[in-house]
Motif scaffolding. Structure first.
Motif, PDB file in Angstrom:
ATOM      1  N   ILE A 123       0.874  -1.167   0.000  1.00 36.26           N
ATOM      2  CA  ILE A 123       0.000   0.000   0.000  1.00 36.26           C
ATOM      3  C   ILE A 123       0.912   1.218   0.000  1.00 36.26           C
ATOM      4  N   LEU A 124       0.796   2.048  -1.003  1.00 33.80           N
ATOM      5  CA  LEU A 124       1.553   3.286  -1.050  1.00 33.80           C
ATOM      6  C   LEU A 124       0.647   4.418  -0.570  1.00 33.80           C
ATOM      7  N   TYR A 125       1.154   5.228   0.343  1.00 31.86           N
ATOM      8  CA  TYR A 125       0.338   6.355   0.805  1.00 31.86           C
ATOM      9  C   TYR A 125       1.163   7.629   0.870  1.00 31.86           C
ATOM     10  N   HIS A 126       0.460   8.755   1.020  1.00 26.43           N
ATOM     11  CA  HIS A 126       1.088  10.079   0.927  1.00 26.43           C
ATOM     12  C   HIS A 126       1.900  10.172  -0.365  1.00 26.43           C
ATOM     13  N   MET A 127       1.327   9.639  -1.424  1.00 25.66           N
ATOM     14  CA  MET A 127       2.009   9.530  -2.707  1.00 25.66           C
ATOM     15  C   MET A 127       1.849  10.812  -3.503  1.00 25.66           C
ATOM     16  N   GLY A 128       2.892  11.175  -4.224  1.00 27.24           N
ATOM     17  CA  GLY A 128       2.880  12.372  -5.039  1.00 27.24           C
ATOM     18  C   GLY A 128       1.972  12.233  -6.260  1.00 27.24           C
ATOM     19  N   PRO A 129       1.905  13.280  -7.089  1.00 31.39           N
ATOM     20  CA  PRO A 129       0.958  13.292  -8.212  1.00 31.39           C
ATOM     21  C   PRO A 129       1.417  12.509  -9.436  1.00 31.39           C
ATOM     22  N   GLU A 130       2.670  12.013  -9.445  1.00 33.92           N
ATOM     23  CA  GLU A 130       3.186  11.337 -10.643  1.00 33.92           C
ATOM     24  C   GLU A 130       2.337  10.118 -10.997  1.00 33.92           C
ATOM     25  N   ARG A 131       2.044   9.986 -12.269  1.00 33.12           N
ATOM     26  CA  ARG A 131       1.228   8.862 -12.731  1.00 33.12           C
ATOM     27  C   ARG A 131       1.983   7.940 -13.685  1.00 33.12           C
ATOM     28  N   ASP A 132       3.254   8.193 -13.915  1.00 30.22           N
ATOM     29  CA  ASP A 132       4.014   7.411 -14.897  1.00 30.22           C
ATOM     30  C   ASP A 132       5.313   6.902 -14.306  1.00 30.22           C
ATOM     31  N   ARG A 133       5.331   6.649 -12.991  1.00 33.57           N
ATOM     32  CA  ARG A 133       6.511   6.111 -12.322  1.00 33.57           C
ATOM     33  C   ARG A 133       6.114   4.900 -11.503  1.00 33.57           C
ATOM     34  N   LEU A 134       6.962   3.874 -11.534  1.00 34.38           N
ATOM     35  CA  LEU A 134       6.680   2.657 -10.771  1.00 34.38           C
ATOM     36  C   LEU A 134       6.707   2.939  -9.274  1.00 34.38           C
ATOM     37  N   PHE A 135       7.690   3.728  -8.822  1.00 35.73           N
ATOM     38  CA  PHE A 135       7.807   4.051  -7.403  1.00 35.73           C
ATOM     39  C   PHE A 135       7.807   5.568  -7.217  1.00 35.73           C
ATOM     40  N   PRO A 136       6.636   6.194  -7.210  1.00 36.98           N
ATOM     41  CA  PRO A 136       6.572   7.627  -6.928  1.00 36.98           C
ATOM     42  C   PRO A 136       7.015   7.906  -5.491  1.00 36.98           C
ATOM     43  N   CYS A 138       6.692   8.494  -1.821  1.00 38.66           N
ATOM     44  CA  CYS A 138       5.581   8.009  -1.009  1.00 38.66           C
ATOM     45  C   CYS A 138       6.120   7.354   0.257  1.00 38.66           C
ATOM     46  N   VAL A 139       5.203   6.812   1.036  1.00 39.52           N
ATOM     47  CA  VAL A 139       5.505   5.870   2.111  1.00 39.52           C
ATOM     48  C   VAL A 139       4.837   4.557   1.731  1.00 39.52           C
ATOM     49  N   GLU A 140       5.555   3.457   1.874  1.00 42.17           N
ATOM     50  CA  GLU A 140       4.976   2.153   1.557  1.00 42.17           C
ATOM     51  C   GLU A 140       4.669   1.383   2.834  1.00 42.17           C
ATOM     52  N   PHE A 141       3.427   0.965   2.956  1.00 42.70           N
ATOM     53  CA  PHE A 141       3.012  -0.034   3.935  1.00 42.70           C
ATOM     54  C   PHE A 141       3.312  -1.364   3.261  1.00 42.70           C
ATOM     55  N   GLN A 142       4.437  -1.969   3.645  1.00 38.29           N
ATOM     56  CA  GLN A 142       4.914  -3.156   2.945  1.00 38.29           C
ATOM     57  C   GLN A 142       3.961  -4.335   3.126  1.00 38.29           C
ATOM     58  N   VAL A 143       3.664  -4.990   2.005  1.00 36.02           N
ATOM     59  CA  VAL A 143       2.877  -6.223   2.000  1.00 36.02           C
ATOM     60  C   VAL A 143       3.716  -7.254   1.257  1.00 36.02           C
ATOM     61  N   GLU A 144       4.540  -7.949   2.005  1.00 35.55           N
ATOM     62  CA  GLU A 144       5.429  -8.975   1.456  1.00 35.55           C
ATOM     63  C   GLU A 144       5.496 -10.117   2.462  1.00 35.55           C
ATOM     64  N   GLU A 145       5.533 -11.335   1.963  1.00 31.04           N
ATOM     65  CA  GLU A 145       5.592 -12.479   2.872  1.00 31.04           C
ATOM     66  C   GLU A 145       6.704 -12.285   3.906  1.00 31.04           C
ATOM     67  N   LEU A 210      -5.722  -5.259   7.083  1.00 33.92           N
ATOM     68  CA  LEU A 210      -4.703  -4.253   7.327  1.00 33.92           C
ATOM     69  C   LEU A 210      -5.379  -2.919   7.619  1.00 33.92           C
ATOM     70  N   ASP A 211      -4.860  -2.211   8.621  1.00 38.28           N
ATOM     71  CA  ASP A 211      -5.343  -0.880   8.962  1.00 38.28           C
ATOM     72  C   ASP A 211      -4.191   0.099   8.914  1.00 38.28           C
ATOM     73  N   LEU A 212      -4.460   1.254   8.380  1.00 39.98           N
ATOM     74  CA  LEU A 212      -3.498   2.349   8.352  1.00 39.98           C
ATOM     75  C   LEU A 212      -4.156   3.573   8.958  1.00 39.98           C
ATOM     76  N   TYR A 213      -3.551   4.083  10.043  1.00 40.39           N
ATOM     77  CA  TYR A 213      -3.965   5.358  10.610  1.00 40.39           C
ATOM     78  C   TYR A 213      -2.937   6.397  10.189  1.00 40.39           C
ATOM     79  N   ALA A 214      -3.360   7.397   9.437  1.00 39.53           N
ATOM     80  CA  ALA A 214      -2.488   8.484   9.002  1.00 39.53           C
ATOM     81  C   ALA A 214      -3.000   9.771   9.630  1.00 39.53           C
ATOM     82  N   ILE A 215      -2.215  10.308  10.551  1.00 35.44           N
ATOM     83  CA  ILE A 215      -2.626  11.490  11.313  1.00 35.44           C
ATOM     84  C   ILE A 215      -1.524  12.529  11.200  1.00 35.44           C
ATOM     85  N   GLY A 216      -1.783  13.611  10.497  1.00 38.76           N
ATOM     86  CA  GLY A 216      -0.740  14.612  10.302  1.00 38.76           C
ATOM     87  C   GLY A 216       0.475  13.993   9.652  1.00 38.76           C
ATOM     88  N   ASP A 217       1.640  14.151  10.305  1.00 38.47           N
ATOM     89  CA  ASP A 217       2.880  13.604   9.749  1.00 38.47           C
ATOM     90  C   ASP A 217       3.296  12.309  10.426  1.00 38.47           C
TER      91      ASP A 217
END
Length: 282
Positions: A123-136, A138-145, A210-217
């Motif tokens: 889950i990528l969050y606080h992601m920038g406006p780029e729409r043509d990049r694999l990894f803009p 952001c902050v990643e909530f990692q979902v990997e085994e 999965l839950d993500l709480y995003a509060i300010g910074d």
């Protein structure tokens, strides 16, 4: 990072008080915080953009399939002759001060270049406006085994919540703790910090919530109802020094990274000022 014994000795009841909001976080806040709304409507990608690395913004290789309200990446309909197996969908809207909740489950398939590696998504969050990049940016909530709940700062930085009383610090940063950011690792033109989760609550064979709480910074990552990681004082650090600013919002994305994965019940609600104040009271 502080261990349990030294943290309790140094901060006494501060460590214990940091655990009090766990009970509050584990249950949905009241109606005053706003109603849940669906980010994924269960039918199509209305409200989302699509990006397939090295392919573009159209799903010409059937990466996405939707059946019975389940969003399925790289499933049986995927064009297996297609070599590119990474990308994401992202909300068109930017979000801040929210609680995101979703369910995910692994499929069986793994693809090149990770056919022998752990299944991976995110889950990528606080992601920038780029729409043509694999990894803009952001902050990643990692979902990997084995790593579900980790945080990866992508061209961003943060301070990981230390373990106080055996659980990551939340929701207030203790003034006595360090405020210096670790240097990121730079590879492929991307600067990353990687913060590890505490406690493994992932189910490898069934659905996970999965839950993500995003509060300010700051943010808290929960896996099946338990806080496993927190991060504070997030900043958007990519660019000139005078462009550094607190990272408090942005788009939200769901990744596909060379592994079959499914999502459902993707929901969000705004956190109002009264609930945020309650959380920060400790």
């Amino acid at each position: 990072m502080l261990d349990r014994r030294s943290a309790m000795k140094a901060f006494g009841l501060a460590g214990m008080s940091s655990m009090l909001p766990l009970r509050l976080l584990a249950e949905p806040p009241g109606r005053s915080a706003g109603e849940w709304q669906s980010l994924f409507n269960g039918r199509d990608l209305e409200g989302w953009t699509f990006y397939h690395d090295k392919v573009g913004d159209r799903d010409v290789h059937r990466v996405v399939s939707i059946e019975q309200g389940i969003l399925h990446f790289l499933g049986p309909r995927f064009d297996r002759a297609q070599k590119s197996t990474m990308g994401h969908i992202a909300t068109t809207k930017e979000w801040s001060n929210y609680h995101l909740r979703l369910d995910f489950k692994w499929g069986e398939e793994r693809y090149s270049p990770r056919s022998l590696q752990r299944r991976n998504s995110g889950i990528l969050y606080h992601m920038g406006p780029e729409r043509d990049r694999l990894f803009p940016d952001c902050v990643e909530f990692q979902v990997e085994e084995g790593d579900v709940g980790d945080a990866i700062m992508v061209n961003t930085r943060g301070l990981p919540g230390p373990l106080l009383g055996g659980t990551p610090l939340w929701p207030n940063w203790i003034p006595a703790l360090p405020t210096t950011y670790d240097q990121p690792q730079v590879a492929g033109g991307i600067a990353r910090q990687w913060f590890r989760h505490s406690g493994n609550y992932e189910n490898l064979t069934g659905w996970n919530t999965l839950d993500l709480y995003a509060i300010g910074d700051q943010a808290a990552h929960l896996v099946n109802g338990r806080i496993v990681l927190t991060v504070f004082s997030m900043i958007n650090s990519h660019g000139a020094a005078d462009e550094v600013r607190p990272l408090t919002g942005g788009r939200i994305a769901l990744e596909f990274e060379a592994a079959e994965v499914m999502f459902r019940n993707v929901r969000i609600r705004q956190l109002d000022d009264s609930l945020i104040a309650r959380l920060k009271q400790g």
